[in-house]
Design an enzyme around this catalytic site. Structure first.
Site, PDB file in Angstrom:
ATOM      1  N   GLU A   1     -32.458   5.645  16.452  1.00 57.34           N
ATOM      2  CA  GLU A   1     -33.877   5.319  16.593  1.00 57.34           C
ATOM      3  C   GLU A   1     -34.370   4.336  15.541  1.00 57.34           C
ATOM      4  OE1 GLU A   1     -33.222   9.116  18.778  1.00 57.34           O
ATOM      5  OE2 GLU A   1     -32.624   8.366  16.789  1.00 57.34           O
TER       6      GLU A   1
ATOM      7  N   HIS B   1     -37.930  19.623  21.167  1.00 60.21           N
ATOM      8  CA  HIS B   1     -38.298  18.796  22.313  1.00 60.21           C
ATOM      9  C   HIS B   1     -39.735  19.061  22.761  1.00 60.21           C
ATOM     10  CE1 HIS B   1     -33.900  18.915  22.450  1.00 60.21           C
ATOM     11  NE2 HIS B   1     -33.930  17.811  23.171  1.00 60.21           N
TER      12      HIS B   1
END
Length: 639
Positions: A378, A445
């Site tokens: 990322e 998540h």
């Protein structure tokens, strides 16, 4: 090489006189900076470190501007907002580093990617030190460059020490160039104190990379003859090591070579030094004569963001009832059609279409160059998006889940957010953030982490609750040249339908939506919280309420908030995020400061439990604030 050496010698005098605040010396390393820079074409980008003065002088930046920069004056490149070499200039194709060294490697990837997409035969060079190769960003950027065949020269100045930490405490491979093999990348070791070897080898490689794009790793053996910065000194360096490298001074040895070859004479050498001395003196005087910067609050605040002249694109008449997820997908696709320079990047977004299928079919429509699967890195990808922006392109990065932004946090809050304020560079990047709990996804998540970014000046934060808003606000986010965090609640993707215009349209930032009007209470929320609030009101309760959907959190529509509070006298703020430190706290404080005399009760804040997001349904239901919100509304009405 003589120009940066003589400038540095003068700067060390000025440092002792208190006329500059800090200095990172590159004395002894000039051959690397100068040699690499002179091999590049004038329109090829170079990303230096804080000891690469030779890069700046070899690009012929006016010396008075450098001197003004180091004195914190407006004539520099950062208007006094950043120091030393922490700046960039597109005019001279230089992008300076930030103190968190790693992201510049990924920025170089993004610049090189722009060249590849535009089919330009260009090379990008980026510098780091041997200490910087220990950062994760270095490895991520190397991997991305290798996978995508990006023409980047990764230049490691191995000068023996990271501040005081010697190389044997930094890495265990024999040579840093050995790491190239692990990335399937060419790698070379070069005598960084031999200008002829530097220039010859790098010229050969750069020319080859322009026609056969690929990354190359270069390890330059050199030495830092002074401290990491002047205050640190060199007491930790053995005397014999200093003596060894003193004999390998790149300038003195090249001078002797030129004298022996009768290319240079003592007379010419003296004349050159006199001319450089005079040039330094004249440009220093220009910088000294410049007035110090003065504080202007309005100007400081104005420069946090790049200017954005929002132009409304109204929606058409044709509408279809579609889901939230479809609105995001169609809005993204229409933006790709509208902006040929827009690139999408993210894990599994190409052939697979992303884990939520938002980019399903995009590869066949727009091609793999513009819809790019990324490795799981990322930080490098967000930095590469910054590099695309430096090159005048747009980027949308998809976080597979908003939680994963933590792996790319540094370039978001320290590079994208600060870059316009520092040197006027836009960060034309949107980061899509699938977020939220209620779907049994557990602690990694399910977060809704908008408060990490509403705190950071320079970022814009968007959080729609409805398909119509999602499509229009996404279009605006992509048009806006500033960095935008675009939150999309996963629980809304396939559960909420709305009539959404078929054509491309935009909606303004900083404008909340008043969903319902009433007189008893003001309910403020965003994202999933809006739907929870409406469920409570629709449950048969006779509650007359203003319901405000914020839509954007930065900028925030305080005008609508204050007007409603003054009308109802009672206010409750609902967020899905855990309560402490969330945006509800700031909104509450703003209301107390601006509407205190209109309040009939204390402002109420409702958020999730102060725990990570649990997995089991019963635990997750207890974590979320929906039930607590119901009772809080009744308590507030009865106050």
């Amino acid at each position: 090489m003589l120009i940066p050496r003589m400038i540095e010698e003068k700067m060390l005098v000025l440092l002792r006189q208190g006329k500059i605040s800090k200095w990172f010396s590159g004395i002894g390393q000039e051959a690397v900076s100068v040699g690499v820079t002179l091999t590049l074409e004038a329109d090829e980008y170079i990303l230096p470190m804080h000891r690469n003065l030779g890069v700046f002088t070899s690009r012929n930046i006016p010396l008075y501007r450098l001197f003004s920069q180091w004195q914190g004056k407006a004539g520099g490149f950062t208007k006094g907002r950043d120091r030393s070499f922490h700046f960039g200039t597109n005019e001279f194709r230089i992008v300076g580093m930030i103190s968190h060294l790693g992201p510049q490697m990924g920025v170089a990837d993004g610049i090189a990617l722009a060249h590849r997409i535009r089919k330009e035969n260009k090379v990008t060079a980026v510098f780091t030190g041997e200490g910087g190769t220990s950062e994760g960003d270095f490895h991520e950027a190397m991997n991305v460059a290798s996978v995508w065949d990006l023409p980047v020269l990764f230049c490691i100045e191995n000068n023996g020490y990271g501040l005081s930490t010697p190389t044997e405490e930094q890495y265990r491979c024999r040579h840093l160039a050995d790491r190239g093999a692990g990335y399937g990348m060419e790698a070379y070791r070069i005598d960084g104190n031999n200008i002829l070897e530097v220039y010859t080898k790098v010229s050969e490689l750069a020319e080859s990379m322009r026609t056969a794009p690929r990354p190359v790793l270069l390890e330059f053996s050199t030495f830092r003859m002074r401290g990491h910065e002047e205050a640190s000194g060199t007491k930790y360096v053995p005397d014999e090591l200093m003596a060894f490298w003193a004999l390998r001074d790149p300038i003195e040895n090249y001078r002797n070579f030129l004298l022996a070859e009768e290319v240079l004479s003592e007379e010419k050498d003296t004349r050159m030094r006199e001319q450089i001395t005079e040039n330094i003196r004249d440009n220093l005087q220009t910088a000294f004569d410049e007035a110090p910067v003065t504080f202007n609050e309005e100007k400081e605040l104005f420069d946090v963001y790049g200017s954005f002249d929002y132009k409304e694109t109204p929606p058409g008449d044709t509408r279809h009832s579609i889901r939230f997820v479809d609105a995001v997908s169609r809005g993204l696709g229409q933006a790709m059609e509208r902006f040929d320079d827009l690139v999408l990047m993210g894990q599994d977004i190409a052939g697979y279409g992303g884990v939520f299928k938002i980019t399903d079919g995009f590869v066949s429509r727009f091609g793999k160059e513009r819809v790019r699967n990324t490795p799981i890195c990322e930080s490098a990808v967000i930095s590469a998006a910054m590099g695309l922006s430096v090159s005048g392109m747009k980027a949308v990065v998809e976080m597979q889940f908003a939680d994963f932004i933590s792996s790319g946090f540094n370039p978001v809050v320290n590079y994208l957010a600060k870059v316009h304020y520092r040197w006027g560079q836009r960060a034309d990047v949107v980061i899509r953030m699938p977020c939220g709990a209620g779907v049994g996804a557990g602690p990694f998540h399910s977060q809704t982490n908008e408060a990490w970014f509403t705190k950071t000046p320079g970022l814009k934060v968007v959080y729609p609750a409805y398909p119509y808003d999602a499509k229009g606000l996404l279009a605006t986010a992509i048009e806006d040249p500033n960095p935008v965090l675009f939150f999309e609640h996963k629980g809304l993707y396939r559960s909420v339908y709305q009539e959404v215009p078929e054509d491309y349209y935009t909606l303004p930032f900083g404008k909340a939506s008043l969903l319902r009007e009433g007189t008893d209470i003001t309910i403020i929320s965003y994202g999933m919280g809006v739907h929870w609030a409406l469920e409570v009101l629709d449950a048969g309760e006779d509650i007359s309420a203003d319901v405000i959907d914020l839509r954007t959190l930065q900028p925030l529509d305080t005008e609508t908030i204050f007007r409603s509070v003054k009308n109802t006298g009672k206010v409750i703020i609902l967020q899905e995020d855990t309560l402490f430190g969330g945006i509800a706290s700031d909104i509450s404080a703003m209301i107390m400061e601006n509407c205190f005399e209109y309040l009939d009760a204390p402002v109420q804040r409702i958020g999730s439990l102060e725990t990570p997001v649990p997995f089991a349904k019963a635990l997750e239901d207890g974590f979320l604030p929906k039930e607590r919100f119901k009772s809080a509304v009744h308590r507030l009405l009865m106050y």
